[in-house]
Design a protein around this motif. Structure first.
Motif, mmCIF file in Angstrom:
data_model
loop_
_atom_site.group_PDB
_atom_site.id
_atom_site.type_symbol
_atom_site.label_atom_id
_atom_site.label_comp_id
_atom_site.label_asym_id
_atom_site.label_seq_id
_atom_site.Cartn_x
_atom_site.Cartn_y
_atom_site.Cartn_z
ATOM 1 N N GLU A 49 -13.480 8.951 -5.767
ATOM 2 C CA GLU A 49 -12.901 9.182 -7.092
ATOM 3 C C GLU A 49 -11.823 8.154 -7.427
ATOM 4 O O GLU A 49 -11.713 7.722 -8.570
ATOM 5 C CB GLU A 49 -12.319 10.592 -7.181
ATOM 6 N N LEU A 50 -11.028 7.776 -6.434
ATOM 7 C CA LEU A 50 -9.953 6.814 -6.654
ATOM 8 C C LEU A 50 -10.442 5.367 -6.535
ATOM 9 O O LEU A 50 -9.679 4.436 -6.798
ATOM 10 C CB LEU A 50 -8.809 7.057 -5.666
ATOM 11 N N LYS A 51 -11.713 5.205 -6.119
ATOM 12 C CA LYS A 51 -12.318 3.875 -5.953
ATOM 13 C C LYS A 51 -11.541 3.023 -4.944
ATOM 14 O O LYS A 51 -11.247 1.852 -5.184
ATOM 15 C CB LYS A 51 -12.449 3.169 -7.300
ATOM 16 N N HIS A 52 -11.200 3.663 -3.831
ATOM 17 C CA HIS A 52 -10.527 2.980 -2.727
ATOM 18 C C HIS A 52 -11.150 3.462 -1.422
ATOM 19 O O HIS A 52 -11.845 4.474 -1.381
ATOM 20 C CB HIS A 52 -9.022 3.302 -2.722
ATOM 21 N N SER A 53 -10.865 2.762 -0.342
ATOM 22 C CA SER A 53 -11.411 3.118 0.974
ATOM 23 C C SER A 53 -10.602 4.240 1.616
ATOM 24 O O SER A 53 -9.491 4.560 1.181
ATOM 25 C CB SER A 53 -11.401 1.894 1.889
ATOM 26 N N ASN A 54 -11.168 4.800 2.681
ATOM 27 C CA ASN A 54 -10.445 5.816 3.445
ATOM 28 C C ASN A 54 -9.196 5.226 4.097
ATOM 29 O O ASN A 54 -8.186 5.906 4.242
ATOM 30 C CB ASN A 54 -11.342 6.436 4.516
ATOM 31 N N VAL A 55 -9.253 3.951 4.480
ATOM 32 C CA VAL A 55 -8.078 3.287 5.079
ATOM 33 C C VAL A 55 -6.952 3.229 4.048
ATOM 34 O O VAL A 55 -5.794 3.520 4.359
ATOM 35 C CB VAL A 55 -8.447 1.866 5.578
ATOM 36 N N TRP A 56 -7.279 2.868 2.812
ATOM 37 C CA TRP A 56 -6.296 2.835 1.727
ATOM 38 C C TRP A 56 -5.675 4.228 1.563
ATOM 39 O O TRP A 56 -4.457 4.368 1.466
ATOM 40 C CB TRP A 56 -6.984 2.396 0.431
ATOM 41 N N LEU A 57 -6.523 5.237 1.562
ATOM 42 C CA LEU A 57 -6.063 6.616 1.399
ATOM 43 C C LEU A 57 -5.180 7.039 2.568
ATOM 44 O O LEU A 57 -4.118 7.636 2.360
ATOM 45 C CB LEU A 57 -7.281 7.540 1.280
ATOM 46 N N ASP A 58 -5.581 6.701 3.790
ATOM 47 C CA ASP A 58 -4.785 7.052 4.978
ATOM 48 C C ASP A 58 -3.381 6.456 4.909
ATOM 49 O O ASP A 58 -2.409 7.113 5.277
ATOM 50 C CB ASP A 58 -5.476 6.581 6.262
ATOM 51 N N ARG A 59 -3.278 5.213 4.434
ATOM 52 C CA ARG A 59 -1.959 4.571 4.327
ATOM 53 C C ARG A 59 -1.073 5.307 3.331
ATOM 54 O O ARG A 59 0.129 5.460 3.556
ATOM 55 C CB ARG A 59 -2.119 3.113 3.909
ATOM 56 N N ARG A 60 -1.647 5.771 2.229
ATOM 57 C CA ARG A 60 -0.857 6.499 1.228
ATOM 58 C C ARG A 60 -0.469 7.885 1.738
ATOM 59 O O ARG A 60 0.635 8.351 1.488
ATOM 60 C CB ARG A 60 -1.620 6.612 -0.092
ATOM 61 N N ILE A 61 -1.363 8.525 2.471
ATOM 62 C CA ILE A 61 -1.041 9.832 3.062
ATOM 63 C C ILE A 61 0.137 9.675 4.019
ATOM 64 O O ILE A 61 1.076 10.470 4.004
ATOM 65 C CB ILE A 61 -2.276 10.434 3.773
ATOM 66 N N ARG A 62 0.098 8.622 4.836
ATOM 67 C CA ARG A 62 1.197 8.367 5.772
ATOM 68 C C ARG A 62 2.508 8.117 5.027
ATOM 69 O O ARG A 62 3.559 8.626 5.407
ATOM 70 C CB ARG A 62 0.865 7.176 6.671
ATOM 71 N N ALA A 63 2.441 7.362 3.930
ATOM 72 C CA ALA A 63 3.651 7.084 3.143
ATOM 73 C C ALA A 63 4.225 8.371 2.568
ATOM 74 O O ALA A 63 5.436 8.580 2.573
ATOM 75 C CB ALA A 63 3.337 6.095 2.023
ATOM 76 N N ILE A 64 3.348 9.257 2.084
ATOM 77 C CA ILE A 64 3.817 10.526 1.528
ATOM 78 C C ILE A 64 4.419 11.388 2.642
ATOM 79 O O ILE A 64 5.474 11.997 2.465
ATOM 80 C CB ILE A 64 2.681 11.257 0.786
ATOM 81 N N ASP A 65 3.762 11.429 3.789
ATOM 82 C CA ASP A 65 4.294 12.186 4.931
ATOM 83 C C ASP A 65 5.688 11.705 5.321
ATOM 84 O O ASP A 65 6.542 12.501 5.710
ATOM 85 C CB ASP A 65 3.378 12.046 6.155
ATOM 86 N N GLU A 66 5.916 10.408 5.220
ATOM 87 C CA GLU A 66 7.192 9.816 5.634
ATOM 88 C C GLU A 66 8.184 9.687 4.480
ATOM 89 O O GLU A 66 9.267 9.121 4.661
ATOM 90 C CB GLU A 66 6.930 8.436 6.248
ATOM 91 N N ASN A 67 7.829 10.218 3.300
ATOM 92 C CA ASN A 67 8.677 10.091 2.097
ATOM 93 C C ASN A 67 9.000 8.641 1.780
ATOM 94 O O ASN A 67 10.113 8.312 1.389
ATOM 95 C CB ASN A 67 9.967 10.898 2.236
ATOM 96 N N LYS A 68 8.019 7.764 1.945
ATOM 97 C CA LYS A 68 8.204 6.341 1.655
ATOM 98 C C LYS A 68 7.228 5.924 0.556
ATOM 99 O O LYS A 68 6.326 5.123 0.781
ATOM 100 C CB LYS A 68 7.996 5.502 2.907
ATOM 101 N N TYR A 69 7.386 6.486 -0.598
ATOM 102 C CA TYR A 69 6.510 6.174 -1.720
ATOM 103 C C TYR A 69 7.289 6.337 -3.009
ATOM 104 O O TYR A 69 8.332 6.965 -3.039
ATOM 105 C CB TYR A 69 5.288 7.094 -1.746
#
Length: 77
Positions: A49-69
């Motif tokens: 849906e976001l037209k990105h890879s799972n790796v791209w998504l994983d990096r954003r999930i990690r950023a949200i988990d770490e409050n770095k976004y």
């Protein structure tokens, strides 16, 4: 980053300053990623849906988990 750009940011709780250590995402991306994090939507579907890879998504999930976004306005909004 120019001050005019900083004025348009929607900083979320836990973000004190904006630097190169932070990941930029749109509100739409943030909402979709939160669905994955809550287990309400699969990672593969969200990636498509976001037209990105799972790796791209994983990096954003990690950023949200770490409050770095930070969230910018959606281009279509």
């Amino acid at each position: 980053m120019p001050k005019s750009k900083l004025a348009n940011l929607h900083k979320m709780p836990g973000i004190k300053t904006v630097s190169g250590d932070y990941t930029e995402i749109t509100r739409t991306q943030y909402n979709a990623i939160k669905l994955v994090m809550k287990g309400k939507q699969g990672k593969n579907r969200t990636s498509r849906e976001l037209k990105h890879s799972n790796v791209w998504l994983d990096r954003r999930i990690r950023a949200i988990d770490e409050n770095k976004y930070y969230i910018t306005e959606d281009e279509d909004a």
